[in-house]
Motif scaffolding. Structure first.
Motif, PDB file in Angstrom:
ATOM      1  N   VAL A 175     -20.169  49.091 -94.230  1.00  0.00           N
ATOM      2  CA  VAL A 175     -20.958  48.848 -93.014  1.00  0.00           C
ATOM      3  C   VAL A 175     -21.859  50.042 -92.719  1.00  0.00           C
ATOM      4  O   VAL A 175     -23.059  49.874 -92.420  1.00  0.00           O
ATOM      5  CB  VAL A 175     -20.018  48.580 -91.820  1.00  0.00           C
ATOM      6  CG1 VAL A 175     -20.807  48.513 -90.516  1.00  0.00           C
ATOM      7  CG2 VAL A 175     -19.257  47.273 -92.021  1.00  0.00           C
ATOM      8  N   GLU A 176     -21.321  51.236 -92.799  1.00  0.00           N
ATOM      9  CA  GLU A 176     -22.120  52.437 -92.515  1.00  0.00           C
ATOM     10  C   GLU A 176     -23.282  52.573 -93.489  1.00  0.00           C
ATOM     11  O   GLU A 176     -24.414  52.879 -93.097  1.00  0.00           O
ATOM     12  CB  GLU A 176     -21.218  53.666 -92.589  1.00  0.00           C
ATOM     13  CG  GLU A 176     -21.912  54.957 -92.195  1.00  0.00           C
ATOM     14  CD  GLU A 176     -20.972  56.142 -92.184  1.00  0.00           C
ATOM     15  OE1 GLU A 176     -21.398  57.233 -91.767  1.00  0.00           O
ATOM     16  OE2 GLU A 176     -19.799  55.991 -92.608  1.00  0.00           O
ATOM     17  N   HIS A 177     -23.011  52.331 -94.779  1.00  0.00           N
ATOM     18  CA  HIS A 177     -24.069  52.430 -95.794  1.00  0.00           C
ATOM     19  C   HIS A 177     -25.149  51.385 -95.566  1.00  0.00           C
ATOM     20  O   HIS A 177     -26.360  51.689 -95.669  1.00  0.00           O
ATOM     21  CB  HIS A 177     -23.452  52.268 -97.177  1.00  0.00           C
ATOM     22  CG  HIS A 177     -24.454  52.274 -98.293  1.00  0.00           C
ATOM     23  ND1 HIS A 177     -25.050  53.432 -98.752  1.00  0.00           N
ATOM     24  CD2 HIS A 177     -24.977  51.248 -99.040  1.00  0.00           C
ATOM     25  CE1 HIS A 177     -25.892  53.126 -99.721  1.00  0.00           C
ATOM     26  NE2 HIS A 177     -25.862  51.814 -99.925  1.00  0.00           N
ATOM     27  N   GLU A 178     -24.754  50.158 -95.276  1.00  0.00           N
ATOM     28  CA  GLU A 178     -25.735  49.093 -95.090  1.00  0.00           C
ATOM     29  C   GLU A 178     -26.606  49.337 -93.866  1.00  0.00           C
ATOM     30  O   GLU A 178     -27.800  49.014 -93.867  1.00  0.00           O
ATOM     31  CB  GLU A 178     -25.017  47.748 -94.966  1.00  0.00           C
ATOM     32  CG  GLU A 178     -24.349  47.276 -96.248  1.00  0.00           C
ATOM     33  CD  GLU A 178     -25.333  47.107 -97.396  1.00  0.00           C
ATOM     34  OE1 GLU A 178     -26.487  46.702 -97.133  1.00  0.00           O
ATOM     35  OE2 GLU A 178     -24.954  47.387 -98.541  1.00  0.00           O
ATOM     36  N   LEU A 179     -26.050  49.904 -92.819  1.00  0.00           N
ATOM     37  CA  LEU A 179     -26.854  50.203 -91.636  1.00  0.00           C
ATOM     38  C   LEU A 179     -27.881  51.289 -91.934  1.00  0.00           C
ATOM     39  O   LEU A 179     -29.017  51.244 -91.428  1.00  0.00           O
ATOM     40  CB  LEU A 179     -25.948  50.627 -90.479  1.00  0.00           C
ATOM     41  CG  LEU A 179     -25.053  49.521 -89.902  1.00  0.00           C
ATOM     42  CD1 LEU A 179     -24.174  50.070 -88.797  1.00  0.00           C
ATOM     43  CD2 LEU A 179     -25.880  48.358 -89.379  1.00  0.00           C
ATOM     44  N   LYS A 180     -27.507  52.249 -92.763  1.00  0.00           N
ATOM     45  CA  LYS A 180     -28.471  53.286 -93.161  1.00  0.00           C
ATOM     46  C   LYS A 180     -29.562  52.684 -94.039  1.00  0.00           C
ATOM     47  O   LYS A 180     -30.741  53.042 -93.903  1.00  0.00           O
ATOM     48  CB  LYS A 180     -27.749  54.403 -93.904  1.00  0.00           C
ATOM     49  CG  LYS A 180     -26.850  55.253 -93.015  1.00  0.00           C
ATOM     50  CD  LYS A 180     -26.143  56.341 -93.815  1.00  0.00           C
ATOM     51  CE  LYS A 180     -25.256  57.185 -92.907  1.00  0.00           C
ATOM     52  NZ  LYS A 180     -24.515  58.225 -93.670  1.00  0.00           N
ATOM     53  N   ARG A 181     -29.183  51.771 -94.918  1.00  0.00           N
ATOM     54  CA  ARG A 181     -30.186  51.092 -95.750  1.00  0.00           C
ATOM     55  C   ARG A 181     -31.155  50.306 -94.877  1.00  0.00           C
ATOM     56  O   ARG A 181     -32.369  50.290 -95.140  1.00  0.00           O
ATOM     57  CB  ARG A 181     -29.494  50.149 -96.731  1.00  0.00           C
ATOM     58  CG  ARG A 181     -28.789  50.844 -97.881  1.00  0.00           C
ATOM     59  CD  ARG A 181     -28.136  49.835 -98.801  1.00  0.00           C
ATOM     60  NE  ARG A 181     -29.128  48.946 -99.409  1.00  0.00           N
ATOM     61  CZ  ARG A 181     -28.815  47.874-100.132  1.00  0.00           C
ATOM     62  NH1 ARG A 181     -27.539  47.546-100.291  1.00  0.00           N
ATOM     63  NH2 ARG A 181     -29.749  47.125-100.665  1.00  0.00           N
ATOM     64  N   HIS A 182     -30.637  49.690 -93.857  1.00  0.00           N
ATOM     65  CA  HIS A 182     -31.509  48.912 -92.968  1.00  0.00           C
ATOM     66  C   HIS A 182     -32.515  49.814 -92.269  1.00  0.00           C
ATOM     67  O   HIS A 182     -33.683  49.435 -92.089  1.00  0.00           O
ATOM     68  CB  HIS A 182     -30.659  48.180 -91.941  1.00  0.00           C
ATOM     69  CG  HIS A 182     -31.455  47.348 -90.986  1.00  0.00           C
ATOM     70  ND1 HIS A 182     -31.809  47.784 -89.728  1.00  0.00           N
ATOM     71  CD2 HIS A 182     -31.998  46.103 -91.117  1.00  0.00           C
ATOM     72  CE1 HIS A 182     -32.514  46.857 -89.119  1.00  0.00           C
ATOM     73  NE2 HIS A 182     -32.646  45.824 -89.931  1.00  0.00           N
ATOM     74  N   LEU A 232     -33.570  40.329 -97.965  1.00  0.00           N
ATOM     75  CA  LEU A 232     -32.536  41.357 -98.034  1.00  0.00           C
ATOM     76  C   LEU A 232     -31.700  41.387 -96.756  1.00  0.00           C
ATOM     77  O   LEU A 232     -30.487  41.584 -96.794  1.00  0.00           O
ATOM     78  CB  LEU A 232     -33.176  42.730 -98.267  1.00  0.00           C
ATOM     79  CG  LEU A 232     -33.856  42.954 -99.621  1.00  0.00           C
ATOM     80  CD1 LEU A 232     -34.608  44.284 -99.624  1.00  0.00           C
ATOM     81  CD2 LEU A 232     -32.827  42.924-100.753  1.00  0.00           C
ATOM     82  N   LEU A 233     -32.385  41.187 -95.628  1.00  0.00           N
ATOM     83  CA  LEU A 233     -31.692  41.222 -94.345  1.00  0.00           C
ATOM     84  C   LEU A 233     -30.675  40.092 -94.241  1.00  0.00           C
ATOM     85  O   LEU A 233     -29.556  40.293 -93.744  1.00  0.00           O
ATOM     86  CB  LEU A 233     -32.717  41.125 -93.213  1.00  0.00           C
ATOM     87  CG  LEU A 233     -32.166  41.260 -91.787  1.00  0.00           C
ATOM     88  CD1 LEU A 233     -31.567  42.636 -91.571  1.00  0.00           C
ATOM     89  CD2 LEU A 233     -33.255  40.983 -90.761  1.00  0.00           C
ATOM     90  N   ALA A 234     -31.029  38.905 -94.718  1.00  0.00           N
ATOM     91  CA  ALA A 234     -30.111  37.768 -94.643  1.00  0.00           C
ATOM     92  C   ALA A 234     -28.841  38.043 -95.450  1.00  0.00           C
ATOM     93  O   ALA A 234     -27.719  37.775 -94.988  1.00  0.00           O
ATOM     94  CB  ALA A 234     -30.799  36.508 -95.146  1.00  0.00           C
ATOM     95  N   LYS A 235     -29.005  38.580 -96.680  1.00  0.00           N
ATOM     96  CA  LYS A 235     -27.828  38.892 -97.496  1.00  0.00           C
ATOM     97  C   LYS A 235     -27.001  40.017 -96.876  1.00  0.00           C
ATOM     98  O   LYS A 235     -25.768  39.986 -96.903  1.00  0.00           O
ATOM     99  CB  LYS A 235     -28.267  39.296 -98.904  1.00  0.00           C
ATOM    100  CG  LYS A 235     -28.875  38.155 -99.704  1.00  0.00           C
ATOM    101  CD  LYS A 235     -29.243  38.603-101.104  1.00  0.00           C
ATOM    102  CE  LYS A 235     -29.811  37.455-101.923  1.00  0.00           C
ATOM    103  NZ  LYS A 235     -30.170  37.866-103.300  1.00  0.00           N
ATOM    104  N   GLN A 236     -27.713  40.996 -96.325  1.00  0.00           N
ATOM    105  CA  GLN A 236     -26.990  42.119 -95.736  1.00  0.00           C
ATOM    106  C   GLN A 236     -26.180  41.686 -94.513  1.00  0.00           C
ATOM    107  O   GLN A 236     -25.042  42.118 -94.312  1.00  0.00           O
ATOM    108  CB  GLN A 236     -27.968  43.229 -95.340  1.00  0.00           C
ATOM    109  CG  GLN A 236     -27.291  44.482 -94.829  1.00  0.00           C
ATOM    110  CD  GLN A 236     -28.267  45.477 -94.239  1.00  0.00           C
ATOM    111  OE1 GLN A 236     -28.874  45.230 -93.204  1.00  0.00           O
ATOM    112  NE2 GLN A 236     -28.437  46.617 -94.904  1.00  0.00           N
ATOM    113  N   GLU A 237     -26.758  40.838 -93.687  1.00  0.00           N
ATOM    114  CA  GLU A 237     -26.044  40.393 -92.487  1.00  0.00           C
ATOM    115  C   GLU A 237     -24.836  39.544 -92.846  1.00  0.00           C
ATOM    116  O   GLU A 237     -23.823  39.555 -92.142  1.00  0.00           O
ATOM    117  CB  GLU A 237     -27.006  39.633 -91.572  1.00  0.00           C
ATOM    118  CG  GLU A 237     -28.016  40.572 -90.909  1.00  0.00           C
ATOM    119  CD  GLU A 237     -28.942  39.862 -89.954  1.00  0.00           C
ATOM    120  OE1 GLU A 237     -29.046  38.611 -90.043  1.00  0.00           O
ATOM    121  OE2 GLU A 237     -29.572  40.549 -89.129  1.00  0.00           O
ATOM    122  N   GLN A 238     -24.920  38.807 -93.974  1.00  0.00           N
ATOM    123  CA  GLN A 238     -23.751  38.068 -94.439  1.00  0.00           C
ATOM    124  C   GLN A 238     -22.638  39.029 -94.837  1.00  0.00           C
ATOM    125  O   GLN A 238     -21.459  38.814 -94.511  1.00  0.00           O
ATOM    126  CB  GLN A 238     -24.147  37.192 -95.628  1.00  0.00           C
ATOM    127  CG  GLN A 238     -23.077  36.202 -96.045  1.00  0.00           C
ATOM    128  CD  GLN A 238     -23.545  35.360 -97.212  1.00  0.00           C
ATOM    129  OE1 GLN A 238     -23.924  35.898 -98.256  1.00  0.00           O
ATOM    130  NE2 GLN A 238     -23.523  34.047 -97.048  1.00  0.00           N
TER     131      GLN A 238
END
Length: 773
Positions: free
Chosen positions: A225-232, A266-272
């Motif tokens: 979760v932390e990594h994905e939020l930084k990627r966003h 990318l956002l759709a996959k990440q939110e899943q």
């Protein structure tokens, strides 16, 4: 050539009976014992294996004949002996009546994830089988596409709760999944989503939390979760730069649109991935020790950051998680530091009913904090919450938040600029003869403590309707609201003239003390000029009641205090003061003063009664010549409570003016007190030789020795509590009057000075009026 004859023997033994955890079915446990016999019938080799048979009874309904169905089940299933017919019937009866019957230790969460689509983009032409798990595990040792396919097949099995027990015992499969997730989650969002979803299926049952913790999946999800939020954040920054630099020509504009479409994909996959990861963490947070570990890794900060997203299902999950965390003080403080209220404000209102309700409940939990209540007002939630009073589904939660906001005196006046008060009044009138909801009357009581709000409440026939209902139903809380309205000076107080008789008629020993307290308090607030109090006291025979209630222990302290305040109010009238003096109330007040000398509020209000009575010739003589009241006033002249000092000084000044003997004693006491203070100051100054002398000339000292009028002492400390302060920690503990100013409120030329402030109805040892668990 020898020929060995081998015979096999198979024996089936019935075991226990149980109900299926999720379906309308019976589960029959049995044991199969297979033996290999030699030529002579001797036992050569044996093996035992446990199994279970599921008997589905889909036709079972509330109208089904359970007895007949049980007989049919026993007849058709050879594993159940006829002797167990009563047990079968009992289990079927249980299935018939249960609404939801999860197996003990495997209770599912009430909040489930939306149907995730981890297979999107994959074509799986085969149906997963529990017997082929080892084949799927082998795929986890290949490349990323094979790993995705193998984990997807295992996920098909994990989504069926009946397979979890068997998967749990396959340590090779779980270990391989955990290893692949740990090593490859950054390489493929799809792979990470599928594997975390598998472990989420386990986390949905409390019994399997141990295996999820064993493989440290929770800590890994926090990292994901932390990594994905930084990627966003990186994606957003890149998109912002492209939007900023893109000119209006066609090719670059197309590149910009292409980048936006890529970002959305990318956002759709990440939110899943975020959704399934956070659901797993929410399930594990059932254990408070695990929740504490999450808190130490900043779970609150991560969740609040996700509140900026637009995916409603993800927001439902995040708000649910925050709501669960908010019941602990440390988590609430973390939310206050990361601007949670500002992010939640944009969700009120919203079209998603579940999201709106969860957001309001989270705000309710946060509204117990005064700082966060102030933030809610600052970000404009007050008018939004007021609009939700018309929403039947969310009205109660919105009203509770508004109630908490109304506790703070700073925000009471802001309700004037909303449509809140007209809506609340409409709700009150619609109650008819039914009991008023606690939230509704609570907020009304608090808002009535503000002068402008009180004027809005009384507009039209507001006060008339309130008074009519209160007197008819003998509603103490509604009368408390009316009492708050009566404390305000101005046009609202004059409206009470029509109800003086009605209120006075309720002051009887036969009535409940709580009801009498509110009626008496309302009357005591009516400092209306030209009101014939003598007629009221005589017509309703109130003097004996007031005198009897002055005895210590005759009633609750709150009621006795209101009696004292009522006496102070009616003593403004010359005839009333004389009538009270003749009835022997003054000695009763002195006795009460002795009994309550440690209670600042009692002392202040009793001294105020003496102040009112020394204005009138008839009662002044009684006070000065027939009682020891002046002596008590001299003792209280230098009390640590500023309010008591003010009342005493003004009362003693009047006594000194009309009686030379007491005037000399009063002047002597003032001289002695100020002289002692002067000597103490001089000694303290002399001890510090480095400082300059306090006075430039001796003429300045004369003010300390002689005082013709009201004099403020140098001792500004408070003995116990200054009642001119607000008491915001109680729900309905609003001050009767504003704090007294230092200047001219006790001017001897005025006929009636301002009454000392009092926190009526609130005792320090009592619980607040209303609170939510």
């Amino acid at each position: 050539i020898y020929c060995l004859l081998i015979f096999t023997q198979r024996k089936v033994t019935a075991g226990s009976l149980d109900v299926h955890p999720t379906e309308k079915a019976l589960v029959v446990h049995y044991e199969v014992e297979a033996s290999i016999l030699g030529e002579g019938g001797g036992h050569m080799l044996g093996e035992r294996k446990e199994g279970q048979k599921i008997i589905r009874v889909k036709s079972l309904s509330p109208s089904t004949d359970v007895g007949a169905l049980a007989k049919k089940v026993v007849e058709e299933c050879k594993l159940i002996p006829p002797s167990r017919l009563p047990q079968v019937e009992q289990l079927l009866y249980y299935l018939q009546n249960r609404k939801s019957s999860p197996v003990e230790g495997k209770e599912k969460r009430t909040v489930k994830p939306r149907e995730l689509t981890p297979f999107e983009g994959l074509e799986l032409n085969e149906e997963a089988s529990i017997t082929r798990v080892d084949e799927y595990v082998e795929l986890l040792y290949e490349g990323i596409p094979e790993k995705i396919r193998g984990s997807a097949l295992i996920l098909q099995l994990a989504r069926n709760p009946d397979n979890l027990e068997e998967l749990l015992h396959n340590e090779a499969a779980l270990g391989a999944l955990a290893r692949v997730l740990r090593e490859d989650w950054k390489q493929s969002v799809e792979l990470a989503t599928i594997i975390i979803y598998i472990f989420f299926c386990f986390s949905s049952f409390s019994q399997f939390h141990g295996v999820v913790s064993h493989y440290k999946i929770g800590a890994l999800c926090m990292s994901v979760v932390e990594h994905e939020l930084k990627r966003h954040d990186v994606w957003c920054e890149e998109l912002r730069k492209k939007n900023k630099s893109a000119p209006e020509n066609g090719s670059l504009r197309r590149d910009q649109e292409k980048a936006l479409r890529k970002y959305q994909g990318l956002l759709a996959k990440q939110e899943q991935l975020l959704r399934v990861s956070l659901y797993l963490l929410l399930n594990l947070a059932e254990d408070t020790r695990t929740e504490l570990k999450m808190r130490n890794k900043n779970i609150v900060g991560l969740l609040v950051k996700v509140l900026d997203r637009d995916d409603e299902e993800l927001l439902v999950l995040v708000v649910s998680f925050l709501k669960k965390l908010s019941i602990f003080l440390e988590n609430k403080n973390d939310m206050a530091e990361v601007d949670t209220v500002e992010r939640l404000a944009r969700l009120v209102p919203c079209d998603h009913e579940d999201l709106l309700n969860l957001t309001l409940r989270l705000l309710l939990n946060l509204s117990f904090d005064s700082g966060l209540r102030a933030k809610m007002v600052e970000v404009g939630l007050l008018p939004k919450l007021t609009d939700l009073l018309g929403d039947e589904n969310n009205r109660q939660v919105a009203m509770r938040i508004l109630y908490h906001i109304s506790i703070d005196d700073r925000f009471k006046g802001m309700f004037v600029y909303t449509d809140c008060i007209p809506q609340l009044m409409q709700m009150l009138f619609e109650c008819g003869e039914e009991e008023i909801e606690a939230e509704l009357i609570s907020i009304c009581i608090n808002l009535a403590a503000n002068k402008r709000n009180a004027q809005l409440i009384c507009e039209g026939n507001g006060l008339k309707m309130l008074m009519k209902r209160a007197l008819k139903m003998k509603d103490c809380l509604l009368m408390k609201m009316i009492r708050n309205i009566s404390q305000h000076d101005g046009p609202t107080k004059a409206l009470f003239i029509d109800y003086v008789g009605d209120l006075a008629a309720e002051i009887r020993a036969e009535e409940e003390e709580e009801w009498v307290l509110e009626c008496l308090g309302t009357l005591a607030n009516l400092t209306i000029p030209d009101l014939d109090w003598e007629l009221v006291l005589k017509e309703y025979n109130l003097v004996p009641y007031l005198k009897d209630r002055l005895k210590p222990g005759s009633a609750e302290d709150d009621l006795i205090l209101e009696v004292v305040i009522m006496i102070g109010t009616v003593s403004m009238d010359d005839a009333c003061a004389a009538m009270l003096a003749k009835s022997g109330i003054i000695p009763a007040l002195i006795e009460l003063l002795n009994a309550q000398q440690e209670d600042d509020e009692f002392v202040c209000q009793i001294v105020y009664v003496f102040y009112q009575m020394v204005f009138h010739q008839a009662t002044r003589d009684v006070i000065i010549k027939d009682t020891q009241a002046p002596a008590y006033l001299i003792d209280l002249m230098h009390d640590k409570n500023a309010e008591i000092r003010k009342v005493c000084d003004n009362t003693l000044d009047i006594i000194a003016e009309y009686d030379e003997e007491w005037g000399g004693k009063i002047q002597s006491e003032k001289f002695r007190f100020h002289n002692n203070q002067w000597l103490e100051m001089v000694e303290s100054r002399q001890a510090d030789e480095s400082e300059t002398y306090l006075y430039d000339n001796d003429n300045d000292r004369t003010d300390l020795f002689y005082s013709a009028g009201t004099h403020k002492t140098l001792d500004g400390a408070c003995r116990k509590t200054l009642y001119c302060g607000s008491l915001s920690h109680s729900d309905v503990q609003v001050l009767r009057t504003s704090c007294l100013d230092d200047k001219d409120v006790f001017d001897q030329t005025s006929s009636s000075p301002g009454r000392p402030a009092t926190a009526y109805g609130f005792r320090p040892d009592e619980q607040p009026f209303y609170q939510y668990s």
